[in-house]
Each structure stands twice: as structure tokens, then as C-alpha cells.
Design a protein around this motif. Sequence first.
Motif, mmCIF file in Angstrom:
data_model
loop_
_atom_site.group_PDB
_atom_site.id
_atom_site.type_symbol
_atom_site.label_atom_id
_atom_site.label_comp_id
_atom_site.label_asym_id
_atom_site.label_seq_id
_atom_site.Cartn_x
_atom_site.Cartn_y
_atom_site.Cartn_z
ATOM 1 N N ASP A 1 0.808 -1.216 0.000
ATOM 2 C CA ASP A 1 0.000 0.000 0.000
ATOM 3 C C ASP A 1 0.844 1.272 0.000
ATOM 4 O O ASP A 1 0.398 2.316 -0.474
ATOM 5 C CB ASP A 1 -0.917 0.014 1.229
ATOM 6 C CG ASP A 1 -1.948 -1.110 1.190
ATOM 7 O OD1 ASP A 1 -2.226 -1.620 0.082
ATOM 8 O OD2 ASP A 1 -2.471 -1.480 2.264
ATOM 9 N N PRO B 1 -1.947 5.308 9.157
ATOM 10 C CA PRO B 1 -2.985 6.012 8.395
ATOM 11 C C PRO B 1 -2.662 7.480 8.161
ATOM 12 O O PRO B 1 -3.028 8.049 7.126
ATOM 13 C CB PRO B 1 -4.227 5.857 9.293
ATOM 14 C CG PRO B 1 -3.964 4.631 10.106
ATOM 15 C CD PRO B 1 -2.487 4.647 10.363
ATOM 16 N N LYS B 2 -1.959 8.119 9.103
ATOM 17 C CA LYS B 2 -1.607 9.530 8.929
ATOM 18 C C LYS B 2 -0.590 9.707 7.812
ATOM 19 O O LYS B 2 -0.650 10.685 7.058
ATOM 20 C CB LYS B 2 -1.066 10.094 10.241
ATOM 21 C CG LYS B 2 -2.108 10.135 11.359
ATOM 22 C CD LYS B 2 -1.521 10.705 12.638
ATOM 23 C CE LYS B 2 -2.568 10.752 13.741
ATOM 24 N NZ LYS B 2 -2.025 11.303 15.016
ATOM 25 N N ALA C 1 -0.315 7.619 5.237
ATOM 26 C CA ALA C 1 -1.049 7.311 4.007
ATOM 27 C C ALA C 1 -1.890 8.496 3.536
ATOM 28 O O ALA C 1 -2.042 8.723 2.331
ATOM 29 C CB ALA C 1 -1.939 6.086 4.231
ATOM 30 N N LYS C 2 -2.432 9.278 4.482
ATOM 31 C CA LYS C 2 -3.266 10.426 4.146
ATOM 32 C C LYS C 2 -2.453 11.697 3.899
ATOM 33 O O LYS C 2 -3.026 12.737 3.549
ATOM 34 C CB LYS C 2 -4.265 10.683 5.275
ATOM 35 C CG LYS C 2 -5.286 9.577 5.475
ATOM 36 C CD LYS C 2 -6.167 9.885 6.679
ATOM 37 C CE LYS C 2 -7.151 8.753 6.960
ATOM 38 N NZ LYS C 2 -7.961 9.032 8.183
ATOM 39 N N LYS D 1 -0.508 1.408 13.987
ATOM 40 C CA LYS D 1 -1.950 1.654 13.942
ATOM 41 C C LYS D 1 -2.257 3.136 13.997
ATOM 42 O O LYS D 1 -3.169 3.621 13.307
ATOM 43 C CB LYS D 1 -2.624 0.933 15.109
ATOM 44 C CG LYS D 1 -4.144 1.073 15.131
ATOM 45 C CD LYS D 1 -4.747 0.298 16.289
ATOM 46 C CE LYS D 1 -6.264 0.438 16.323
ATOM 47 N NZ LYS D 1 -6.864 -0.317 17.465
ATOM 48 N N GLU D 2 -1.508 3.884 14.803
ATOM 49 C CA GLU D 2 -1.760 5.321 14.939
ATOM 50 C C GLU D 2 -1.164 6.125 13.794
ATOM 51 O O GLU D 2 -1.820 7.016 13.231
ATOM 52 C CB GLU D 2 -1.191 5.827 16.267
ATOM 53 C CG GLU D 2 -1.349 7.333 16.456
ATOM 54 C CD GLU D 2 -0.736 7.832 17.745
ATOM 55 O OE1 GLU D 2 -0.211 8.975 17.753
ATOM 56 O OE2 GLU D 2 -0.771 7.101 18.757
#
Length: 339
Positions: free
Chosen positions: A116, A299-300, A302-303, A295-296
Motif C-alpha cells: 500500500d 494512516p496519517k 497514508a493520508k 496503527k496510529e
Amino acid sequence: MSATFQRIALARRPQGHPVPEDFDLRTEPMPEPGDGEVLVEVTHLSLDPYMRGRMDEVKSYAPSVEIGGTMTGQGVGRVLASRADGFATGDLVTGMTGWASHACLPGSELRKLSDDLPPSTALGVLGMPGLTGWVGLNRFGMPKAGETLVVAAATGPVGSMVGQLAKAAGLRTVAVAGGPEKCALARDTFGFDAAIDHRAHDSASDLRKAIAAEAPDGVDIYWENVGGKVLEAVLPLMNTHGRIPVCGMISWYGGVDGDGTDRLPQMWRAVLVKRLRVSGFIIFDHWDDYPAFLKEVGPKVAKGEIAYLEDVAEGLENMVPAFISMLKGGNMGKQIVKL
């Protein structure tokens, strides 16, 4: 499959800063995986300051590299052959491959990666450096909104993570970096409130004045990456009950810039009278925190909420020049070597 692979061995122990003659590029027969092992074709290698310490024959938190041994380091690559459960040809994995084109490792020492994000992120922003910043700031920095943080080596993969996490938590963030370009990077890419060029100040006293101007309420957290002049500049600015996570001291690696013992009594007194919490930590003690970190922070990243920068060199033959340059501050962002 090739019949040979290449690796970079430690040819001799360096005296001070490493030089090319301290390393040896060797071509050897390709290893074959035994039971429970995986053969990996390495695509990306990490370069990190801790590797300089592994070149010395001293007692430390991890074994020294032996003369003739492969230089230690983390890599990412694709599985070529597997005799370990859970790994198949073509899987993207990461582990301590060393400075080599291929590595044969137990499956228990490898971690599978998804496709990803770029594979190199497992070596930087979502790897050991990113985890170091996250653990060190939260566990040892104990940030509180409204406080002031100063970060040494602020544009590296650790320092930039620390600065961004602290800024998001409501702290004033002050970067210390080497050169106007890195200072601009700290402000414009990593969002520091202010950035100070330590190379523009010949003495710790002058550097202290520049930091004090950007930290008018004093310093609550100093992220220690370098030691030397920066530490000497910041320490008198620390507020009572301030915290200093000690992550590295790159200016003293190799012992060529003095050991600071002539100023140790004064520094030690500051720790006492200001009741400072100085916390040395090694990230290898905190790998159990990695799932929570991923986990924290994953995603940050990726965004695009957490920025990262990679300085990519090409080819195993350029590992040594890139390493020597990195130790002198020549890299912009996380130093990666792409094979």
C-alpha cells in the motif's frame, strides 16, 4: 537466480570518522535457505547513525560488527526462495539484512509488508526511526499542549517525526538543523514554528541566544540527537522539570569532537537544580510498541498528514559514500540506498 551476491564487510576499525578504506565490497556464492529460512533479494537498504557505533569494538547495547563481517542494517526486499512457513516467493519483507544485495534469514526475523505504501517507508517514517520518535516523545518527552520543544537534527527521520507529533499535540516546536536549506525544510515541509541554523553560530553561547529568541518561555522538552554545541546551548534554557529524551549524540561519534567532560560538572548541576528528567533509551527495548505505533501513525502517513522525505542513493557501491556523507549531515531526510 544469480550464483553470487555482494556484501559490504567491515575491513578495519575506523579511527574517528569512517573513510572508504574501512570497508570492503565482496562478491561471494549465493546462500541457500535451510529449514525455516528465507532468501531475500534486497531492494532498499537503510543508513542510520547508530551504525557508526557498531564499527567500534566496545561494549554496548548490541554486538560490534566483526572484522570481515557484513555491516549491520535493515533492508527491504522480495522473497526469492522460502523454506519458512508463512513466506512465499514474491512476498515483500523487511529485516536485518545487512549491507548486502541478498540475505538468508530465519523467517522469525522477517516481517511481511503490504504494497500500500512505498517499501522504503518501512525503513524510515514507518520503521525504526519513526517508531523511535513516537516512543521517545510520548513515553519520555511527556508532551503537554502549550509547552516548547527543541529538536536537534530536526530534518532527519527521527527529528521530523518528533516535531510533527509535538506540533499536532499543541506544542511550540523549534528546529535546530544544519544550513539554510534544512531550516527551510523544517519550517515548510515538517511544520516547525521556527528553525535555527547551528552552522551560522560559531559558539554555544551565540546559538543559545538564537534558540532563546524562539523559545521566550524557556524549553520544556529537548530532543537530544547530537550532543556537542547544541546540547551546551540548550541546557541552560531548560525549564524546571524539563525532559530530555536522549536518542543520539552524533557529534561525538568517533570521539573526534571531544567528550565534553570539561563541562560535565556544570551540566550535571543543571540536571539537579532544575530537576530535569534525562532519559536515555534504545528503541530495541520498545519493539512491543510497534503495532500501536503503526496503527496510529500508518494512516496519517497514508493520508499525507505526516510528511516524510527520503534521500535516495543508487547501488550497493554507493553505500559507503552515502554513509560517510550522512554522518557529516550531507543527507536531506532519511538516507536510503536503492539497489
